[in-house]
Write a protein that holds these residues in place. Sequence first.
Motif, PDB file in Angstrom:
ATOM      1  N   SER A 176       0.842  -1.192   0.000  1.00  9.92           N
ATOM      2  CA  SER A 176       0.000   0.000   0.000  1.00  9.92           C
ATOM      3  C   SER A 176       0.880   1.245   0.000  1.00  9.92           C
ATOM      4  CB  SER A 176      -0.906  -0.010   1.233  1.00  9.92           C
ATOM      5  OG  SER A 176      -1.887   0.976   1.109  1.00  9.92           O
ATOM      6  N   THR A 177       0.616   2.126  -0.943  1.00 10.55           N
ATOM      7  CA  THR A 177       1.323   3.395  -1.025  1.00 10.55           C
ATOM      8  C   THR A 177       0.272   4.488  -1.181  1.00 10.55           C
ATOM      9  OG1 THR A 177       3.110   4.598  -2.123  1.00 10.55           O
ATOM     10  CG2 THR A 177       1.655   3.313  -3.531  1.00 10.55           C
ATOM     11  N   GLY A 178       0.640   5.689  -0.911  1.00 10.17           N
ATOM     12  CA  GLY A 178      -0.363   6.741  -0.988  1.00 10.17           C
ATOM     13  C   GLY A 178       0.232   8.105  -1.143  1.00 10.17           C
ATOM     14  N   GLY A 179      -0.641   9.069  -1.098  1.00  7.97           N
ATOM     15  CA  GLY A 179      -0.213  10.449  -1.239  1.00  7.97           C
ATOM     16  C   GLY A 179      -1.355  11.392  -0.940  1.00  7.97           C
ATOM     17  N   SER A 180      -1.114  12.655  -1.243  1.00  7.92           N
ATOM     18  CA  SER A 180      -2.113  13.674  -0.946  1.00  7.92           C
ATOM     19  C   SER A 180      -2.066  14.783  -1.984  1.00  7.92           C
ATOM     20  CB  SER A 180      -1.877  14.249   0.450  1.00  7.92           C
ATOM     21  OG  SER A 180      -0.616  14.892   0.501  1.00  7.92           O
ATOM     22  N   PHE A 181      -3.118  15.601  -1.967  1.00  7.84           N
ATOM     23  CA  PHE A 181      -3.230  16.776  -2.814  1.00  7.84           C
ATOM     24  C   PHE A 181      -3.576  17.971  -1.943  1.00  7.84           C
ATOM     25  CE2 PHE A 181      -4.396  13.315  -5.687  1.00  7.84           C
ATOM     26  CZ  PHE A 181      -3.684  13.626  -6.834  1.00  7.84           C
ATOM     27  N   THR A 182      -3.204  19.158  -2.404  1.00  7.90           N
ATOM     28  CA  THR A 182      -3.596  20.410  -1.764  1.00  7.90           C
ATOM     29  C   THR A 182      -4.132  21.341  -2.852  1.00  7.90           C
ATOM     30  OG1 THR A 182      -1.358  21.300  -1.970  1.00  7.90           O
ATOM     31  CG2 THR A 182      -1.917  20.215   0.120  1.00  7.90           C
ATOM     32  N   GLY A 183      -4.368  22.574  -2.476  1.00  7.29           N
ATOM     33  CA  GLY A 183      -4.851  23.551  -3.451  1.00  7.29           C
ATOM     34  C   GLY A 183      -6.358  23.497  -3.628  1.00  7.29           C
ATOM     35  N   LEU A 184      -7.067  23.269  -2.530  1.00 13.71           N
ATOM     36  CA  LEU A 184      -8.532  23.236  -2.579  1.00 13.71           C
ATOM     37  C   LEU A 184      -9.111  24.588  -2.983  1.00 13.71           C
ATOM     38  CD1 LEU A 184      -9.531  21.269   0.621  1.00 13.71           C
ATOM     39  CD2 LEU A 184     -10.349  20.805  -1.681  1.00 13.71           C
ATOM     40  N   LYS A 185     -10.096  24.540  -3.862  1.00  9.71           N
ATOM     41  CA  LYS A 185     -10.829  25.735  -4.270  1.00  9.71           C
ATOM     42  C   LYS A 185     -12.266  25.322  -4.550  1.00  9.71           C
ATOM     43  CE  LYS A 185      -6.985  28.217  -6.248  1.00  9.71           C
ATOM     44  NZ  LYS A 185      -6.347  28.765  -7.396  1.00  9.71           N
ATOM     45  N   GLY A 186     -13.148  26.299  -4.562  1.00 11.62           N
ATOM     46  CA  GLY A 186     -14.514  26.006  -4.961  1.00 11.62           C
ATOM     47  C   GLY A 186     -15.551  26.697  -4.128  1.00 11.62           C
ATOM     48  N   LYS A 187     -16.778  26.211  -4.278  1.00  7.87           N
ATOM     49  CA  LYS A 187     -17.921  26.751  -3.548  1.00  7.87           C
ATOM     50  C   LYS A 187     -18.747  25.587  -3.029  1.00  7.87           C
ATOM     51  CE  LYS A 187     -18.977  29.730  -7.082  1.00  7.87           C
ATOM     52  NZ  LYS A 187     -19.864  30.579  -7.838  1.00  7.87           N
ATOM     53  N   ILE A 188     -19.196  25.738  -1.798  1.00  5.30           N
ATOM     54  CA  ILE A 188     -20.077  24.756  -1.191  1.00  5.30           C
ATOM     55  C   ILE A 188     -21.263  25.516  -0.613  1.00  5.30           C
ATOM     56  CG2 ILE A 188     -20.346  23.042   0.641  1.00  5.30           C
ATOM     57  CD1 ILE A 188     -17.302  22.508   0.371  1.00  5.30           C
ATOM     58  N   GLN A 189     -22.440  25.058  -0.948  1.00  4.23           N
ATOM     59  CA  GLN A 189     -23.650  25.575  -0.318  1.00  4.23           C
ATOM     60  C   GLN A 189     -24.221  24.407   0.459  1.00  4.23           C
ATOM     61  OE1 GLN A 189     -26.389  27.553  -2.933  1.00  4.23           O
ATOM     62  NE2 GLN A 189     -27.916  27.783  -1.336  1.00  4.23           N
ATOM     63  N   PHE A 190     -24.286  24.549   1.786  1.00  7.77           N
ATOM     64  CA  PHE A 190     -24.712  23.440   2.634  1.00  7.77           C
ATOM     65  C   PHE A 190     -25.895  23.837   3.495  1.00  7.77           C
ATOM     66  CE2 PHE A 190     -24.346  20.790   6.497  1.00  7.77           C
ATOM     67  CZ  PHE A 190     -24.543  19.557   5.887  1.00  7.77           C
ATOM     68  N   ASP A 191     -26.941  23.016   3.444  1.00 10.95           N
ATOM     69  CA  ASP A 191     -28.147  23.231   4.232  1.00 10.95           C
ATOM     70  C   ASP A 191     -28.602  21.889   4.774  1.00 10.95           C
ATOM     71  OD1 ASP A 191     -30.604  23.866   5.330  1.00 10.95           O
ATOM     72  OD2 ASP A 191     -31.323  24.962   3.581  1.00 10.95           O
ATOM     73  N   ALA A 192     -28.173  21.548   5.997  1.00 12.86           N
ATOM     74  CA  ALA A 192     -28.519  20.264   6.599  1.00 12.86           C
ATOM     75  C   ALA A 192     -30.019  20.144   6.839  1.00 12.86           C
ATOM     76  CB  ALA A 192     -27.761  20.076   7.913  1.00 12.86           C
ATOM     77  N   GLY A 193     -30.707  21.263   7.036  1.00 10.28           N
ATOM     78  CA  GLY A 193     -32.145  21.248   7.271  1.00 10.28           C
ATOM     79  C   GLY A 193     -32.957  20.980   6.016  1.00 10.28           C
ATOM     80  N   ASN A 194     -32.425  21.327   4.874  1.00  8.88           N
ATOM     81  CA  ASN A 194     -33.081  21.084   3.589  1.00  8.88           C
ATOM     82  C   ASN A 194     -31.978  20.694   2.610  1.00  8.88           C
ATOM     83  OD1 ASN A 194     -34.615  20.968   1.310  1.00  8.88           O
ATOM     84  ND2 ASN A 194     -35.301  23.093   1.366  1.00  8.88           N
ATOM     85  N   ILE A 195     -31.594  19.442   2.677  1.00  4.42           N
ATOM     86  CA  ILE A 195     -30.411  18.957   1.968  1.00  4.42           C
ATOM     87  C   ILE A 195     -30.507  19.169   0.450  1.00  4.42           C
ATOM     88  CG2 ILE A 195     -31.044  16.527   1.641  1.00  4.42           C
ATOM     89  CD1 ILE A 195     -27.698  17.894   2.971  1.00  4.42           C
ATOM     90  N   ALA A 196     -31.726  19.322  -0.080  1.00  6.51           N
ATOM     91  CA  ALA A 196     -31.885  19.580  -1.516  1.00  6.51           C
ATOM     92  C   ALA A 196     -31.261  20.917  -1.925  1.00  6.51           C
ATOM     93  CB  ALA A 196     -33.356  19.547  -1.902  1.00  6.51           C
ATOM     94  N   ASN A 197     -31.033  21.813  -0.964  1.00  5.15           N
ATOM     95  CA  ASN A 197     -30.389  23.104  -1.246  1.00  5.15           C
ATOM     96  C   ASN A 197     -28.868  23.021  -1.187  1.00  5.15           C
ATOM     97  OD1 ASN A 197     -32.799  24.452  -1.572  1.00  5.15           O
ATOM     98  ND2 ASN A 197     -32.901  25.142   0.544  1.00  5.15           N
ATOM     99  N   THR A 198     -28.332  21.832  -1.079  1.00  7.08           N
ATOM    100  CA  THR A 198     -26.897  21.643  -0.925  1.00  7.08           C
ATOM    101  C   THR A 198     -26.236  21.391  -2.275  1.00  7.08           C
ATOM    102  OG1 THR A 198     -27.133  20.823   1.321  1.00  7.08           O
ATOM    103  CG2 THR A 198     -25.158  20.138   0.140  1.00  7.08           C
ATOM    104  N   SER A 199     -25.071  22.019  -2.485  1.00  8.03           N
ATOM    105  CA  SER A 199     -24.304  21.759  -3.707  1.00  8.03           C
ATOM    106  C   SER A 199     -22.811  21.935  -3.425  1.00  8.03           C
ATOM    107  CB  SER A 199     -24.747  22.679  -4.846  1.00  8.03           C
ATOM    108  OG  SER A 199     -24.458  24.019  -4.523  1.00  8.03           O
ATOM    109  N   PHE A 200     -22.005  21.204  -4.166  1.00  8.79           N
ATOM    110  CA  PHE A 200     -20.545  21.245  -4.052  1.00  8.79           C
ATOM    111  C   PHE A 200     -19.953  21.420  -5.443  1.00  8.79           C
ATOM    112  CE2 PHE A 200     -21.869  19.079  -0.299  1.00  8.79           C
ATOM    113  CZ  PHE A 200     -20.867  19.167   0.639  1.00  8.79           C
ATOM    114  N   THR A 201     -19.049  22.361  -5.577  1.00  4.76           N
ATOM    115  CA  THR A 201     -18.226  22.509  -6.773  1.00  4.76           C
ATOM    116  C   THR A 201     -16.819  22.760  -6.243  1.00  4.76           C
ATOM    117  OG1 THR A 201     -20.072  23.512  -7.953  1.00  4.76           O
ATOM    118  CG2 THR A 201     -17.890  23.786  -8.918  1.00  4.76           C
ATOM    119  N   VAL A 202     -15.977  21.723  -6.308  1.00  2.00           N
ATOM    120  CA  VAL A 202     -14.682  21.764  -5.628  1.00  2.00           C
ATOM    121  C   VAL A 202     -13.599  21.214  -6.552  1.00  2.00           C
ATOM    122  CG1 VAL A 202     -13.450  20.999  -3.552  1.00  2.00           C
ATOM    123  CG2 VAL A 202     -15.904  21.332  -3.455  1.00  2.00           C
ATOM    124  N   SER A 203     -12.389  21.768  -6.417  1.00  2.00           N
ATOM    125  CA  SER A 203     -11.258  21.250  -7.182  1.00  2.00           C
ATOM    126  C   SER A 203     -10.010  21.233  -6.304  1.00  2.00           C
ATOM    127  CB  SER A 203     -10.994  22.098  -8.426  1.00  2.00           C
ATOM    128  OG  SER A 203     -10.578  23.397  -8.063  1.00  2.00           O
TER     129      SER A 203
END
Length: 180
Positions: free
Chosen positions: A41-68
């Motif tokens: 087993s070998t592994g690694g990681s990435f950095t440089g997160l960018k994007g937009k997240i709209q999170f609504d736990a009360g109405n999950i249908a209003n949730t969206s993720f656009t991330v890179s």
Amino acid sequence: MQKIFILLFFIMFFSKGNAQNLVPVDEGSAIKFSIKNFGFSTGGSFTGLKGKIQFDAGNIANTSFTVSVDATSINTNNESRDKHIRKEEYFNVEKYPLISFASAAVSNGDKPGTFLMKGNLTIKGVTKPISFPFTAIAQNSGFLFSASFNINRRDFGVGSNSMVLADNLLLSLRVFAKKN
């Protein structure tokens, strides 16, 4: 009729009002992968997160993720391997510098605080639909989103038909997103 219109306006306004606009950040986040190579087993990681997240736990249908993440940031703790993985056969970072994900639908999971994400993952110019469970925990004026799931590297044209490199790899995501 006017009362119905006003009522509908308030319902729509307040149902979206609970969604939080968030920005993913590297600090507090970890984008990791592990894969078998020569049976180890070998592994690694990435950095440089960018994007937009709209999170609504009360109405999950209003949730969206656009991330890179920045594909050039790959780190396996072996610089010569990292240089090799950045080349055309693997991530081809000169042509495809980002790995991105865009949600298509988010629904509640089986247990409180768990959710199911469906969306499109793009690696090396290839987009594939994926789905995976995740959790969301309120933390430090933001949210920590966590997930672990498998993908097949060959679906995205990453690596060759190697006999020593496994096809499936495990992605482990801990994405901290703060209020925008």
